[in-house]
Every structure is written in structure tokens, then in C-alpha cells.
Design an enzyme around this catalytic site. Structure first.
Site, PDB file in Angstrom:
ATOM      1  N   ASP A   1       0.850  -1.183   0.000  1.00 14.50           N
ATOM      2  CA  ASP A   1       0.000   0.000   0.000  1.00 14.50           C
ATOM      3  C   ASP A   1       0.891   1.240   0.000  1.00 14.50           C
ATOM      4  O   ASP A   1       1.768   1.382   0.857  1.00 14.50           O
ATOM      5  CB  ASP A   1      -0.922   0.002   1.218  1.00 14.50           C
ATOM      6  CG  ASP A   1      -1.944   1.130   1.152  1.00 14.50           C
ATOM      7  OD1 ASP A   1      -3.035   0.878   0.641  1.00 14.50           O
ATOM      8  OD2 ASP A   1      -1.621   2.244   1.606  1.00 14.50           O
TER       9      ASP A   1
ATOM     10  N   GLU B   1      -4.687   2.447  -4.118  1.00 15.07           N
ATOM     11  CA  GLU B   1      -3.227   2.368  -4.147  1.00 15.07           C
ATOM     12  C   GLU B   1      -2.720   1.043  -3.590  1.00 15.07           C
ATOM     13  O   GLU B   1      -1.564   0.921  -3.183  1.00 15.07           O
ATOM     14  CB  GLU B   1      -2.626   3.533  -3.344  1.00 15.07           C
ATOM     15  CG  GLU B   1      -2.853   3.487  -1.836  1.00 15.07           C
ATOM     16  CD  GLU B   1      -4.208   4.033  -1.387  1.00 15.07           C
ATOM     17  OE1 GLU B   1      -4.328   4.377  -0.203  1.00 15.07           O
ATOM     18  OE2 GLU B   1      -5.128   4.097  -2.227  1.00 15.07           O
TER      19      GLU B   1
ATOM     20  N   ASP C   1      -3.035   8.948 -10.786  1.00 15.30           N
ATOM     21  CA  ASP C   1      -3.093   7.831 -11.733  1.00 15.30           C
ATOM     22  C   ASP C   1      -1.713   7.502 -12.280  1.00 15.30           C
ATOM     23  O   ASP C   1      -1.363   6.331 -12.455  1.00 15.30           O
ATOM     24  CB  ASP C   1      -4.042   8.172 -12.887  1.00 15.30           C
ATOM     25  CG  ASP C   1      -5.501   8.171 -12.457  1.00 15.30           C
ATOM     26  OD1 ASP C   1      -5.791   7.663 -11.352  1.00 15.30           O
ATOM     27  OD2 ASP C   1      -6.343   8.675 -13.220  1.00 15.30           O
TER      28      ASP C   1
ATOM     29  N   ASN D   1      -3.208  12.802  -4.238  1.00 23.28           N
ATOM     30  CA  ASN D   1      -4.415  13.122  -4.997  1.00 23.28           C
ATOM     31  C   ASN D   1      -4.965  14.492  -4.617  1.00 23.28           C
ATOM     32  O   ASN D   1      -5.372  15.272  -5.478  1.00 23.28           O
ATOM     33  CB  ASN D   1      -5.482  12.055  -4.761  1.00 23.28           C
ATOM     34  CG  ASN D   1      -5.343  10.872  -5.704  1.00 23.28           C
ATOM     35  OD1 ASN D   1      -4.758  10.984  -6.771  1.00 23.28           O
ATOM     36  ND2 ASN D   1      -5.871   9.734  -5.303  1.00 23.28           N
TER      37      ASN D   1
ATOM     38  N   HIS E   1      -5.929  14.058  -9.378  1.00 21.91           N
ATOM     39  CA  HIS E   1      -6.042  12.639  -9.714  1.00 21.91           C
ATOM     40  C   HIS E   1      -5.205  12.218 -10.928  1.00 21.91           C
ATOM     41  O   HIS E   1      -4.738  11.076 -10.961  1.00 21.91           O
ATOM     42  CB  HIS E   1      -7.514  12.273  -9.922  1.00 21.91           C
ATOM     43  CG  HIS E   1      -8.284  12.224  -8.647  1.00 21.91           C
ATOM     44  ND1 HIS E   1      -8.254  11.153  -7.789  1.00 21.91           N
ATOM     45  CD2 HIS E   1      -9.098  13.148  -8.057  1.00 21.91           C
ATOM     46  CE1 HIS E   1      -9.020  11.389  -6.747  1.00 21.91           C
ATOM     47  NE2 HIS E   1      -9.548  12.594  -6.888  1.00 21.91           N
TER      48      HIS E   1
END
Length: 387
Positions: free
Chosen positions: A260, A303, A277, A268, A273
């Protein structure tokens, strides 16, 4: 422009050339062997027939010689067609064989009709020859026009050498024109029918190919994460269950890593975003470049990533997890020119050789280990044994 659903300009080009040749050669292989028995019958019927005039003697001699020539011609043609059909790489020879067969048939038809003019006004051989060539073989429109025009010219010249009655000569030439025109119409009709079938076949094949591509795409999307191309949760679960059974059967160890990204929400929120991404994609690419071919890597949401390590014990699992943690810290410090300082927390669960547990237990253990890594400060590897 398309006429009746067919683009006639396109039909004069080279499309469907291979299909046309295969059709014509196959028909030639079937039709050519039928001619020699007919020629033998004609030779037998005319051989030794009494004659009553010089013209009749010349006619009889010409008919017999013509059928002897046809007998040899079609015998050789049948053998050639039979030999060439299973040899598609002999393209030019195959085409030459078909062309010789068509031209020879029409030439003999015009020849015999011309010889018949010595004793009769009959031009039935021309009718039979033109009709057979038009119906048995496929001809492109322009080729058919040239072919039957040439046949008409040969016939008009031939009967001019043997028919002395001006009225019969004119009548037969007009009838020959009608025969060649009818044969041309039949040939065009045959080609139009063939073109429609080929067009429909191409459309069907194109639709089938598109359908297969769409099915493959749907199948891929059903098993892969669209952002990273990694396996999704469902596909990964199927692989894990399969590997658990294999590990139990073979008495092999197995490890599961849950990874993670640390503080991903802040990325973000701060950068947007699109940057988030990009971080996910580059993380997935980095992880995928570090795993073995036998390993399975998936993105299970946000994530979070999971990595299955078959035939891997706890010590090896720790080493791999630590290596991945270091790679992320070192290689993903900057992403898209931004100083992000990415790190990853990893939860490790392992099954020793000779033991077995369910995927749910293994997943829960790696999740607890990940929580522990987060709780202890992140950017670390922690281990939890399955219950």
C-alpha cells in the site's frame, strides 16, 4: 459507382483473384476429364463413314482430326489440373493452365463450327462451347468481354473460309454474335453472383473478427485492471486458490504480499487525480519489472497491490518484500518531474511447506501485517502468520 449492390469498378481490379483461380482450377479438374470420352465417341461415330463428295470427305477428315486434337488436349489438361490443384504456390502455372483450358475450349468450338460449314449450316458446337465456358468458369467482366469478342472474331473469320453461301454466312455470323452475347451475359451474371457471395463472406469474416476482438477485449477487462493492466481482484483470487491447492499437493511454501502506497491520498488532494493515476501506473510498472514469471501481481483497489509468491518461504518472502520497498523508495522519489518521495508499506503472510490455509485466512493475515506496518510508521515490511 455501386450497381445492384456491387461496385463494378472494384470487380475489374485484383480482389478475389485467388478465390477465382481456385474455383476455376477446381472446375477445370472436374470438367476436363469429361471431354475425352465425348471425343472418343465422336471419333468412333465418324470413323469409316462413307462420303459422297470432296467437301464431305474434307469435312469428315477435319472433324476426326479436330476431335483427336481435343482428345489429347483435354487429357493433358485434366492431368495438369489434377497435379496443380494441391500446389497453390505454382500460381502462374495454375493460371496458365486455366487460361489454356478456356481458350482451347472456345478455339475448338469455333473450329468445329467452321468445319461443319463444309456440309451444313450448324453452329451448335459454338453454342455449347461458349455456354460451357460462361457457366463453368468465372470471368471478370472485362476479361469476359475480350474473351467472347475474340471468340466471335475467330468464328466469323473461320466460317468465312468454309461457308460459300452468302445468306447462310450472314445468318451464322449473326447467330454467332447472339451466342457470344448470351455467353457474355451469362459470364457477367456468374461473376456478379460470385462477387456478392465474396462480399458477404468478407463482411461476415470482418464482423467475426471484430466480434472476436471485442470478446477478447471484454475477457481482458474482466480479468485486468484498466489503469495498470495488472490482474484485478477476481482474477487474482482464482489464481491464488489454484496455487494454494498446488502448494498443498506438492508440499511447497507460499507467500502473499500486500503493498500500500504511503500517504497516497495527500498526492491526490495536492496534485490532482491525473498525477495520482500516473503514480499508480508507474508503481505497477516498477513492481511488475521486479517479480518472477511464476509470480502473480494484482491491483485490488486504489493504491493497494497484492503479490503472490509460489514456492517461496518466509525468509525469501521477506527478502523480496524488502527489495520491493527499497525499489519504490529509490526509483519513485520523482514522478512526472514532481518530488513526491513515494514509499510503500508491505504486509507479508506465509504458508510453510506442508501446511495449508484458505485464501481468506492468508489475505486476512497479510492485511493485518500491512496495518501493523502502517501503525509502526510506514515504509516498512511486517509479517503476520495466517490463523
Amino acid at each position: 459507382m455501386p450497381i445492384g449492390g456491387i461496385n463494378w469498378q472494384a470487380l475489374t481490379q485484383q480482389q478475389w483473384r485467388a478465390e477465382q483461380l481456385e474455383h476455376n482450377l477446381h472446375r477445370l479438374k472436374l470438367a476436363a476429364p469429361l471431354a475425352p470420352p465425348v471425343n472418343l465417341l465422336h471419333i468412333w461415330m465418324f470413323w469409316g463413314r462413307p462420303v459422297q463428295s470432296d467437301n464431305e470427305a474434307l469435312w469428315l477428315q477435319g472433324i476426326i482430326l479436330a476431335h483427336v486434337g481435343m482428345l489429347l488436349f483435354f487429357t493433358l489438361l485434366a492431368l495438369a489440373a489434377w497435379w496443380l490443384e494441391p500446389r497453390p504456390h505454382w500460381q502462374r502455372v495454375r493460371q496458365a493452365c486455366v487460361s489454356i483450358g478456356i481458350l482451347g475450349t472456345l478455339g475448338f468450338a469455333a473450329l468445329i463450327s467452321s468445319i461443319d460449314q463444309l456440309v451444313t449450316s450448324n453452329i451448335t458446337p459454338l453454342l455449347v462451347g461458349c455456354t460451357l465456358v460462361a457457366l463453368v468458369f468465372l470471368h471478370r467482366p472485362l476479361s469476359a468481354l475480350l474473351l467472347f469478342a475474340g471468340t466471335l472474331g475467330l468464328f466469323i473469320w473461320g466460317i468465312g473460309q468454309t461457308q460459300n453461301d452468302p445468306a447462310l454466312l450472314l445468318s451464322n455470323r449473326v447467330n454467332g454474335l447472339s451466342i457470344c452475347a448470351i455467353a457474355l451475359a451469362l459470364a457477367w451474371s456468374q461473376w456478379r453472383h460470385f462477387a456478392k457471395i465474396q462480399s458477404q463472406q468478407q463482411r461476415l469474416e470482418s464482423q467475426q473478427q471484430l466480434l472476436e476482438q471485442q470478446n477478447a477485449r471484454l475477457s481482458y477487462l474482466a480479468e485486468h485492471d484498466p489503469l495498470t493492466g495488472l490482474l484485478n481482484r477476481r482474477a487474482f483470487g482464482e489464481i491464488v486458490n489454484h496455487e494454494l491447492l498446488r502448494a498443498e499437493r506438492n508440499g511447497q511454501p507460499l507467500c502473499l504480499l500486500m503493498l500500500d502506497l504511503d500517504h497516497f491520498k495527500q498526492i491526490n488532494d495536492h496534485y490532482g487525480h491525473p498525477v495520482g493515476d500516473s503514480v499508480i501506473r508507474q508503481t505497477a510498472s516498477l513492481l511488475a519489472s521486479q517479480v518472477r514469471a511464476s509470480d502473480s501481481l494484482a491491483r485490488i483497489g486504489g493504491e493497494e497491490f497484492v503479490l503472490l509468491l509460489p514456492e517461496c518461504d518466509l525468509q525469501q518472502g521477506r527478502q523480496i518484500a524488502e527489495l520491493l520497498r527499497q525499489r519504490v523508495e529509490q526509483q519513485l522519489r520523482r514522478v512526472d518531474g514532481l518530488e513526491l518521495g513515494l514509499t510503500v508499506s508491505i504486509g507479508l503472510a506465509a504458508i510453510p511447506a506442508g501446511h495449508f490455509c484458505s485464501y481468506a485466512s492468508l489475505y486476512a493475515a497479510s492485511d493485518r501485517a500491512l496495518y501493523q506496518a502502517k501503525h509502526k510508521g510506514r515504509n516498512r515490511v511486517e509479517y503476520q502468520a495466517p490463523a
